[in-house]
Every structure is written in C-alpha cells, then in structure tokens.
Design a protein around this motif. Structure first.
Motif, PDB file in Angstrom:
ATOM      1  N   VAL A  31      -7.815   2.135  -6.704  1.00 23.17           N
ATOM      2  CA  VAL A  31      -7.584   1.986  -8.145  1.00 23.17           C
ATOM      3  C   VAL A  31      -6.154   2.412  -8.494  1.00 23.17           C
ATOM      4  N   LEU A  32      -5.725   3.543  -7.923  1.00 23.73           N
ATOM      5  CA  LEU A  32      -4.374   4.028  -8.177  1.00 23.73           C
ATOM      6  C   LEU A  32      -3.321   3.059  -7.648  1.00 23.73           C
ATOM      7  N   LEU A  85       2.713  13.471   1.707  1.00 27.64           N
ATOM      8  CA  LEU A  85       2.495  13.205   0.287  1.00 27.64           C
ATOM      9  C   LEU A  85       1.040  12.797   0.087  1.00 27.64           C
ATOM     10  N   LEU A  86       0.208  13.730  -0.306  1.00 25.54           N
ATOM     11  CA  LEU A  86      -1.224  13.475  -0.424  1.00 25.54           C
ATOM     12  C   LEU A  86      -1.595  12.714  -1.692  1.00 25.54           C
ATOM     13  N   GLY A  87      -0.680  12.685  -2.664  1.00 23.70           N
ATOM     14  CA  GLY A  87      -0.949  11.944  -3.888  1.00 23.70           C
ATOM     15  C   GLY A  87      -1.865  12.685  -4.841  1.00 23.70           C
ATOM     16  N   ILE A  88      -2.364  11.961  -5.837  1.00 23.45           N
ATOM     17  CA  ILE A  88      -3.202  12.560  -6.862  1.00 23.45           C
ATOM     18  C   ILE A  88      -4.638  12.718  -6.388  1.00 23.45           C
ATOM     19  N   SER A  91       2.114   4.494   0.884  1.00 22.55           N
ATOM     20  CA  SER A  91       1.237   5.598   1.291  1.00 22.55           C
ATOM     21  C   SER A  91      -0.207   5.332   0.893  1.00 22.55           C
ATOM     22  N   LEU A  92      -0.413   4.791  -0.296  1.00 20.40           N
ATOM     23  CA  LEU A  92      -1.771   4.515  -0.768  1.00 20.40           C
ATOM     24  C   LEU A  92      -2.435   3.396   0.019  1.00 20.40           C
ATOM     25  N   GLN A  93      -1.640   2.392   0.414  1.00 21.94           N
ATOM     26  CA  GLN A  93      -2.210   1.228   1.076  1.00 21.94           C
ATOM     27  C   GLN A  93      -2.375   1.411   2.582  1.00 21.94           C
ATOM     28  N   SER A  94      -1.415   2.065   3.218  1.00 21.41           N
ATOM     29  CA  SER A  94      -1.440   2.193   4.678  1.00 21.41           C
ATOM     30  C   SER A  94      -2.053   3.493   5.159  1.00 21.41           C
TER      31      SER A  94
END
Length: 324
Positions: free
Chosen positions: A37-38, A25-28, A95-98
């Motif tokens: 920020v996200l 999941l690569l995200g935005i 996912s964003l943090q790790s």
C-alpha cells in the motif's frame, strides 16, 4: 567544496571510524501488505509531484508573460522540490518493492546532504519570494527597478550558497559521529535526527551547531517573512477600493499557503528536544518531505489565472503539435 565533501564521505565509508558500512532503512511499516500500500501511495505521490513541478517549470520557461521575478523564483522553487523528492522517494520505492533495505554509509550521508541543503534552499527561496511580494505591493512604482534581473540572480545565488554551506556543515559533522550500535533506521530515508539518535559517540557539537545554524537559516527568514507581511497588510489596508484590496492580497495568498504548510510541518518535527524524537514524528516528516512538494504546484496554479493560462497554452500547444 562539494568534491571535497564527497571524497571525505567515501574515505569515511571505507574506514572504521563510523563503525558501520551500511544502514537498514526499515521504513514506516514492516508488514508486507502495508508495504505494498505504501509503495503505490508513494509512487503516485512522486509521479504527481514530478509532473506538477515539471509543468510549472516548462510553463514559466516557454511563456514570455511569466518572465517576471515572482515566476523566476517559483520556477526555482519547483526545481528544488523536484530535486528534493527525487533524492529520497526512488530509493524508498526500491526498498519497498525489492525488500533490499540496505543503504551504504556513503549513500546515507549523500542523501542526508541533499536533504538538508534542499530544505534550507526551499526556505530561503520562500523568503526571497516574500521580499518580491513586499516590493510589488509596498513599492509598486519602483518594482521594476528594484527587482532587476541582476538582483534576482544575486538573491538566488546567495540562497544556493547558504544552503550548500548549511548542508556541508552538517554532513561533515556527521562524518565525525560513531555508530557502533544498531544499524536499523525505522524511517523512510536518512534523516538528521534519526541518525543522531543512533550515534554512540557524543553528539553535543552536532546538536549545538544544528540549533545555531538552524536559527539563522530558518528562524531569521521566517522573521523576515513575518515582517514583510506586516508591511504588506498595512499597505493593503490603505487601499480604498475593496476590489483592489482583494487583488493585492490574492497575489500573496499562494505564497502564504505554501509558507504555512512548509513551516507548519517543519515545526512539528524539529521544534523539540532531540531525545524526544520518535516514530510518531514520521507522519510530520512525510508531510514536509513528500506532501508539501506535491501540493506546491496545485497551490500556485489553481488560484493563479496567469499560471493556469500558461499551463493551458503549454498543454494545448503540445497537443496541436502531435495532431499536425
């Protein structure tokens, strides 16, 4: 049926039919500064959503004056929204943090099942709430008799049964899809159209069933809501007093706002051919997946004196208990 579905997903996870064991999941965005920020933005929105919907559920549960069909369905709508964001946002925050963006094949399909089921449930509850408003305004003398506790429970049970069946249908069909190419999902969660775009097998059956069941689960309730409000408007226009007209319409204003937000964002994403689905639709999906559940408690409480009063009594009661 749910146990059978998850057993099937686990079996598929350990087989080679799918061609992959996990997705990324690569995200935005993949820019570290933007990811921070996200993270804080989605964390804030998630906390606001959880607190807002929990307060709505508690206020309705503890205030006997709100034990009516309208607030019964509203409490269930808040529970659905709470479950909906919890299905997707925590994993995205991790996912964003790790920077660990992997999600297992079984985990992805499990997330997909709850995502599809809860969107359908949200829609069906909104249709049920439209029927409640129709009876309240067009048949006020029969409201207590028609909207009996037994009927309310039956309608809610039907909403849950249809949404579970809808989710199972598409999740089980997805287990038959082969993924042999890219495992990268440029998205924040496992979404139906994104997964179908990654498939290297024929997805015509999935797409056909998606359109057929979607027409029944989404367009039929939308048509029902439109007809309900046509009759509601006709009934309101027959009321001689301007103040009575305003009072009658104000009981529907919150529901209309939520329905407009829900269907507006949903149509931006799904009323298009599968092949045209791209990253530009991520904003619209974030709207219906995150913003709509966050806004619902505000929409239903800010213009509702009964709800504001119940929330005030709930918060003041908790504060008084702490002082004593």
């Amino acid at each position: 049926m749910l146990v059978l579905m998850f057993q099937t997903v686990e079996e598929m996870d350990g087989s080679n039919h799918s061609g992959v064991s996990e997705f990324l999941l690569l995200g935005i965005s993949d820019i570290p500064e933007q990811q921070q920020v996200l993270f804080w933005m989605f964390l804030s929105m998630y906390l606001v959503t959880v607190v807002g919907n929990v307060l709505i559920i508690l206020a309705i549960s503890f205030d006997p004056r709100l034990h009516t069909p309208m607030y019964f369905f509203l409490a269930n709508l808040s529970f659905t929204d709470l479950f909906f964001v919890t299905n997707t946002i925590p994993k995205m925050l991790v996912s964003l943090q790790s920077q660990n963006k992997a999600i297992s094949y079984a985990g992805c399909l499990t997330q997909l099942y709850f995502l599809v089921s809860l969107v359908a449930l949200d829609n069906l509850i909104l249709a049920t709430m439209a029927y409640d408003r129709y009876v309240a305004i067009c048949r006020p003398l029969h409201y207590t008799t028609v909207m009996s506790p037994g009927l309310c429970i039956l309608l809610l049970t039907l909403c849950w049964a249809l949404s579970i069946f809808y989710g199972l249908t598409h999740t089980l069909l997805m287990t038959r899809v082969t993924f042999c190419g890219s495992q990268k999902i440029h998205y924040i969660f496992c979404e139906m159209y994104v997964l179908l775009r990654l498939a290297c097998s024929n997805t015509q059956v999935n797409h056909t069933v998606l359109i057929a069941t979607g027409s029944f689960i989404f367009l039929a309730p939308l048509g029902f809501m439109i007809m309900s409000y046509v009759w509601i408007v006709k009934a309101i226009l027959r009321i001689p007093s301007a103040s009575s007209k305003y009072k009658a319409f104000s009981t529907c204003a919150s529901h209309l706002a939520v329905v407009s937000l829900f269907y507006g964002t949903l149509c931006m994403v799904y009323l298009q051919p599968l092949k045209t689905y791209s990253m530009k639709d991520s904003v619209a999906t974030v709207m219906y997946a995150v913003v709509t559940p966050m806004m619902n408690p505000f929409i239903y409480s800010l213009r509702n004196k009964d709800m504001l009063g119940a929330l005030g009594r709930l918060l003041l009661g908790k504060a008084f208990q702490r002082l004593t």
